[in-house]
Design a protein around this motif. Structure first.
Motif, PDB file in Angstrom:
ATOM      1  N   VAL A 322       0.839  -1.198   0.000  1.00  0.00           N
ATOM      2  CA  VAL A 322       0.000   0.000   0.000  1.00  0.00           C
ATOM      3  C   VAL A 322       0.877   1.251   0.000  1.00  0.00           C
ATOM      4  O   VAL A 322       0.642   2.199  -0.770  1.00  0.00           O
ATOM      5  N   GLU A 323       1.898   1.263   0.845  1.00  0.00           N
ATOM      6  CA  GLU A 323       2.766   2.426   0.960  1.00  0.00           C
ATOM      7  C   GLU A 323       3.464   2.727  -0.362  1.00  0.00           C
ATOM      8  O   GLU A 323       3.557   3.890  -0.779  1.00  0.00           O
ATOM      9  N   ARG A 324       3.953   1.693  -1.034  1.00  0.00           N
ATOM     10  CA  ARG A 324       4.652   1.900  -2.303  1.00  0.00           C
ATOM     11  C   ARG A 324       3.687   2.360  -3.396  1.00  0.00           C
ATOM     12  O   ARG A 324       4.041   3.183  -4.247  1.00  0.00           O
ATOM     13  N   CYS A 325       2.468   1.846  -3.346  1.00  0.00           N
ATOM     14  CA  CYS A 325       1.459   2.270  -4.318  1.00  0.00           C
ATOM     15  C   CYS A 325       1.183   3.761  -4.190  1.00  0.00           C
ATOM     16  O   CYS A 325       1.196   4.507  -5.181  1.00  0.00           O
ATOM     17  N   TYR A 331       3.454  10.925  -8.735  1.00  0.00           N
ATOM     18  CA  TYR A 331       4.272  10.827  -9.951  1.00  0.00           C
ATOM     19  C   TYR A 331       3.401  10.414 -11.132  1.00  0.00           C
ATOM     20  O   TYR A 331       3.480  10.999 -12.217  1.00  0.00           O
ATOM     21  N   ALA A 332       2.528   9.443 -10.927  1.00  0.00           N
ATOM     22  CA  ALA A 332       1.630   9.005 -11.990  1.00  0.00           C
ATOM     23  C   ALA A 332       0.676  10.135 -12.383  1.00  0.00           C
ATOM     24  O   ALA A 332       0.377  10.332 -13.569  1.00  0.00           O
ATOM     25  N   VAL A 366       4.735  -0.582 -12.642  1.00  0.00           N
ATOM     26  CA  VAL A 366       5.166   0.756 -13.052  1.00  0.00           C
ATOM     27  C   VAL A 366       5.398   0.818 -14.560  1.00  0.00           C
ATOM     28  O   VAL A 366       4.905   1.725 -15.250  1.00  0.00           O
ATOM     29  N   GLU A 367       6.134  -0.133 -15.090  1.00  0.00           N
ATOM     30  CA  GLU A 367       6.459  -0.104 -16.517  1.00  0.00           C
ATOM     31  C   GLU A 367       5.223  -0.384 -17.376  1.00  0.00           C
ATOM     32  O   GLU A 367       5.087   0.173 -18.474  1.00  0.00           O
ATOM     33  N   HIS A 368       4.338  -1.237 -16.887  1.00  0.00           N
ATOM     34  CA  HIS A 368       3.108  -1.507 -17.632  1.00  0.00           C
ATOM     35  C   HIS A 368       2.222  -0.262 -17.700  1.00  0.00           C
ATOM     36  O   HIS A 368       1.397  -0.128 -18.606  1.00  0.00           O
ATOM     37  N   SER A 369       2.422   0.653 -16.743  1.00  0.00           N
ATOM     38  CA  SER A 369       1.649   1.896 -16.712  1.00  0.00           C
ATOM     39  C   SER A 369       2.321   3.007 -17.515  1.00  0.00           C
ATOM     40  O   SER A 369       1.835   4.145 -17.526  1.00  0.00           O
ATOM     41  N   GLY A 370       3.428   2.688 -18.161  1.00  0.00           N
ATOM     42  CA  GLY A 370       4.118   3.688 -18.969  1.00  0.00           C
ATOM     43  C   GLY A 370       4.943   4.664 -18.160  1.00  0.00           C
ATOM     44  O   GLY A 370       5.228   5.772 -18.622  1.00  0.00           O
ATOM     45  N   LEU A 371       5.357   4.288 -16.957  1.00  0.00           N
ATOM     46  CA  LEU A 371       6.159   5.134 -16.091  1.00  0.00           C
ATOM     47  C   LEU A 371       7.595   4.642 -16.050  1.00  0.00           C
ATOM     48  O   LEU A 371       7.886   3.477 -16.358  1.00  0.00           O
ATOM     49  N   ASP A 372       8.493   5.522 -15.652  1.00  0.00           N
ATOM     50  CA  ASP A 372       9.918   5.204 -15.624  1.00  0.00           C
ATOM     51  C   ASP A 372      10.294   4.548 -14.300  1.00  0.00           C
ATOM     52  O   ASP A 372      10.125   5.160 -13.231  1.00  0.00           O
ATOM     53  N   TRP A 373      10.805   3.338 -14.370  1.00  0.00           N
ATOM     54  CA  TRP A 373      11.114   2.588 -13.164  1.00  0.00           C
ATOM     55  C   TRP A 373      12.259   3.214 -12.378  1.00  0.00           C
ATOM     56  O   TRP A 373      12.223   3.293 -11.151  1.00  0.00           O
ATOM     57  N   LEU A 374      13.298   3.684 -13.060  1.00  0.00           N
ATOM     58  CA  LEU A 374      14.442   4.272 -12.365  1.00  0.00           C
ATOM     59  C   LEU A 374      14.010   5.501 -11.567  1.00  0.00           C
ATOM     60  O   LEU A 374      14.428   5.684 -10.421  1.00  0.00           O
ATOM     61  N   HIS A 375      13.155   6.330 -12.157  1.00  0.00           N
ATOM     62  CA  HIS A 375      12.676   7.502 -11.421  1.00  0.00           C
ATOM     63  C   HIS A 375      11.744   7.083 -10.285  1.00  0.00           C
ATOM     64  O   HIS A 375      11.796   7.663  -9.188  1.00  0.00           O
ATOM     65  N   ALA A 376      10.927   6.085 -10.538  1.00  0.00           N
ATOM     66  CA  ALA A 376      10.002   5.607  -9.509  1.00  0.00           C
ATOM     67  C   ALA A 376      10.763   5.103  -8.285  1.00  0.00           C
ATOM     68  O   ALA A 376      10.327   5.324  -7.138  1.00  0.00           O
ATOM     69  N   GLN A 377      11.882   4.441  -8.501  1.00  0.00           N
ATOM     70  CA  GLN A 377      12.661   3.914  -7.381  1.00  0.00           C
ATOM     71  C   GLN A 377      13.102   5.015  -6.425  1.00  0.00           C
ATOM     72  O   GLN A 377      13.205   4.785  -5.211  1.00  0.00           O
ATOM     73  N   SER A 378      13.345   6.202  -6.948  1.00  0.00           N
ATOM     74  CA  SER A 378      13.801   7.313  -6.102  1.00  0.00           C
ATOM     75  C   SER A 378      12.680   7.904  -5.266  1.00  0.00           C
ATOM     76  O   SER A 378      12.927   8.712  -4.362  1.00  0.00           O
ATOM     77  N   LEU A 379      11.441   7.523  -5.561  1.00  0.00           N
ATOM     78  CA  LEU A 379      10.281   8.092  -4.873  1.00  0.00           C
ATOM     79  C   LEU A 379       9.643   7.146  -3.867  1.00  0.00           C
ATOM     80  O   LEU A 379       8.800   7.569  -3.066  1.00  0.00           O
ATOM     81  N   ILE A 380      10.024   5.890  -3.914  1.00  0.00           N
ATOM     82  CA  ILE A 380       9.330   4.852  -3.138  1.00  0.00           C
ATOM     83  C   ILE A 380       9.301   5.139  -1.644  1.00  0.00           C
ATOM     84  O   ILE A 380       8.292   4.900  -0.969  1.00  0.00           O
TER      85      ILE A 380
END
Length: 436
Positions: A322-325, A331-332, A366-380
Motif C-alpha cells: 500500500v505504501e509503495r502504491c 508521480y503518476a 510501473v512499466e506496464h503503466s508507462g512510467l519510468d522505473w528508475l525515477h520511480a525507485q527514487s520516490l518509493i
C-alpha cells in the motif's frame, strides 16, 4: 519471500474458483437430500437496521414463488447489536443506510419512511416483540408490522429491559450469526453461503432456481444491471464539466470493482474521473473482523463474475504494498497516468497475484503503466503521500461517507454521494433525472 506468502495468491484463486463453489454446493445438497431436510433459510434481523426492514418486505413473495416446487423453511433470528468493529464510523454507516434504503424502497416499490422517527427508547420494546414472534414464525407480515411501527415511532416505550429468557435468545442468535460466519443483520444464510439485503437476493434466487424442478426465471434484476448495457442519456449538454470522484483503497476488493466500473462510467459520460486514495482500515489502527474479511472476499468473487471483472488471484498489498502504491501516485498524476496506474496496480494485486511489496512486482506495474522505473525507485520511500491520504479520508467523512469505495458526483447544479461499488447505478439514475 516466505513460501506462505508466495502461495497465498494461488490459494485465494482456488477459494474463489467456480469448481470449488460447485463442489461445495453439490455436497451440501446431497447431505440435505440424504437427511430429508427442507431448504432452510436463516434470516438475521435487527430492529434498527434499515436493511432488515427492506429485506423482510420482499420475503413473502420471494418465498411463495419457490414453496410451490420445493420445501422451504425460514427461521428468523433477531439480534440487538452488530459485531464489534464491523464499521469504522457507525453513526455515518447508520445515516447512509437510512438514505440507501430510501433509494431501495423507491426502486422496489416498498415502504420506508422519509424521516427517521425511530427511537432508542422503543428499541427494547420492538426487540421484545420480535422475539415473541418466535424463530419459526410463518407470519412474516407480523415482523414487518413491528418494523413499520418502530421506524414510524408508533411503539409505546415501557422502559423495561429484556427479560433473562429474551436476553438469552438474543445472545443465542448473535452466537449463531458469528458461528455461521457473518457480522451483521439484514442477511440470509443458506447452504453455507450468505446473502445481504435485497441486493444479493438475486444470487439466492439463481441458486434456488437451479435446484427447482420447475422452469423458473429470475425476477430480482433491478439493481443488477451492468452499467454498459444502458445507453447514455440524450441530453447531457446542459451540464458544464461534471465530474466523478472515487474514494479508493488499494487494499479494498470492493474498490477494485468500483474502479473498474468507474473507468467505464466516466468514459461513457465523457467526464473526468478523480481518484482519491485513502489508507485501509487496518493501517489506520482499526480492527476488521475475520467474518467480514471472508464475506467480502466471497461476495467480491460473485460480483466480479457478474460484472465480468477478473478477481481472485489476490496478493494482499497490506503494509509495504500500500505504501509503495501511494508513494508513486503523485508521480503518476504528474504524468497524466493516475487512473491507468491505479487500474494496473489494482489488477495486479487482485487478479494477477503480483506481490507489489517486491521490486520485481512493483517494476512490472510501473512499466506496464508507462512510467519510468528508475525515477520511480527514487520516490518509493518518500512519506509525502501520508498527508494527502489523510486529507482524502477527512474529505470523504465530511461528505457523510464512512468507507470505500465511495463516489461523489457533482455538476454546476447538484451533487450526490454514495457508498458501495454497486451504487454507481444510483448516480446514473441521478444524472438521467437531471437531464430530463
Amino acid at each position: 519471500m516466505p513460501i506462505k506468502t508466495a502461495v497465498m495468491p494461488y490459494l485465494a484463486q482456488c477459494l474463489s474458483s467456480n469448481g470449488l463453489l460447485n463442489s461445495k454446493r453439490y455436497l451440501i445438497e446431497l447431505k440435505r437430500k440424504l437427511l430429508r431436510q427442507p431448504h432452510n433459510l436463516k434470516v438475521f434481523i435487527k430492529i434498527d437496521d434499515p436493511y432488515s426492514y427492506i429485506l423482510l418486505q420482499v420475503l413473502p413473495k420471494f418465498i411463495a414463488r419457490y414453496n410451490a416446487s420445493m420445501p422451504l423453511s425460514l427461521s428468523f433470528h433477531p439480534i440487538a447489536s452488530h459485531t464489534q468493529n464491523a464499521f469504522p464510523e457507525p453513526l455515518l454507516w447508520q445515516k447512509n443506510a437510512f438514505n440507501d434504503c430510501q433509494y431501495l424502497a423507491e426502486l422496489y416499490d416498498l415502504n420506508f419512511p422519509n424521516t427517521d422517527l425511530s427511537c432508542d427508547a422503543q428499541k427494547i420494546t420492538a426487540t421484545k416483540a420480535l422475539i415473541a414472534c418466535g424463530t419459526s414464525t410463518t407470519d412474516v407480515q407480523q415482523l414487518v408490522t413491528i418494523f413499520e411501527q418502530f421506524w414510524q415511532g408508533k411503539l409505546a416505550s415501557n422502559n423495561a429491559n429484556l427479560s433473562l429468557v429474551e436476553d438469552e435468545a438474543v445472545a443465542r442468535n448473535s452466537a449463531l450469526l458469528k458461528a455461521l460466519g457473518h457480522y451483521q443483520a439484514g442477511t440470509i444464510y443458506y447452504g453455507n453461503e450468505w446473502y445481504w439485503g435485497v441486493d444479493r437476493l438475486a444470487y439466492l434466487e439463481q441458486r434456488l432456481i437451479a435446484l427447482s424442478p420447475q422452469n423458473l426465471t429470475p425476477r430480482l434484476t433491478k439493481t443488477r444491471l451492468k452499467l454498459d448495457l444502458l445507453p447514455p442519456p440524450s441530453k447531457t449538454n446542459r451540464f458544464k464539466r461534471p465530474s466523478l470522484t472515487l474514494y479508493f483503497s488499494i487494499r479494498s476488493p470492493y474498490s477494485h470493482l468500483g474502479l473498474e466500473q468507474a473507468v467505464k462510467f466516466t468514459k461513457k459520460y465523457q467526464m473526468p474521473l478523480i481518484i482519491k486514495p485513502v489508507l485501509p482500515m487496518v493501517m489506520r489502527g482499526l480492527a476488521v473482523p475475520t467474518a467480514k474479511k471472508m464475506y467480502i472476499f466471497h461476495d467480491t468473487t460473485r460480483e466480479a463474475r457478474r460484472l465480468n471483472i477478473d478477481y481472485g488471484k489476490v496478493a494482499d498489498p497490506l503494509g509495504k504494498g500500500v505504501e509503495r502504491c501511494y508513494a508513486l501516485f503523485e508521480y503518476a498524476e504528474q504524468q497524466g497516468k493516475a487512473t491507468e496506474y491505479l487500474l494496473n496496480y489494482s489488477r495486479a494485486v487482485n487478479s494477477l497475484g503480483i506481490h507489489s511489496d517486491t521490486d520485481a512486482g512493483l517494476k512490472r506495474i510501473v512499466e506496464h503503466s508507462g512510467l519510468d522505473w528508475l525515477h520511480a525507485q527514487s520516490l518509493i520511500e518518500q512519506p509525502n503521500w501520508r498527508q494527502w491520504a489523510q486529507q482524502n479520508l477527512d474529505e470523504m467523512l465530511a461528505l457523510g461517507q464512512w468507507g470505500v469505495p465511495s463516489f461523489h458526483y457533482q455538476d454546476n447544479h447538484q451533487q450526490i454521494s454514495v457508498w458501495g461499488q454497486d451504487r454507481l447505478a444510483r448516480i446514473e439514475q441521478f444524472i438521467r433525472r437531471q437531464s430530463e
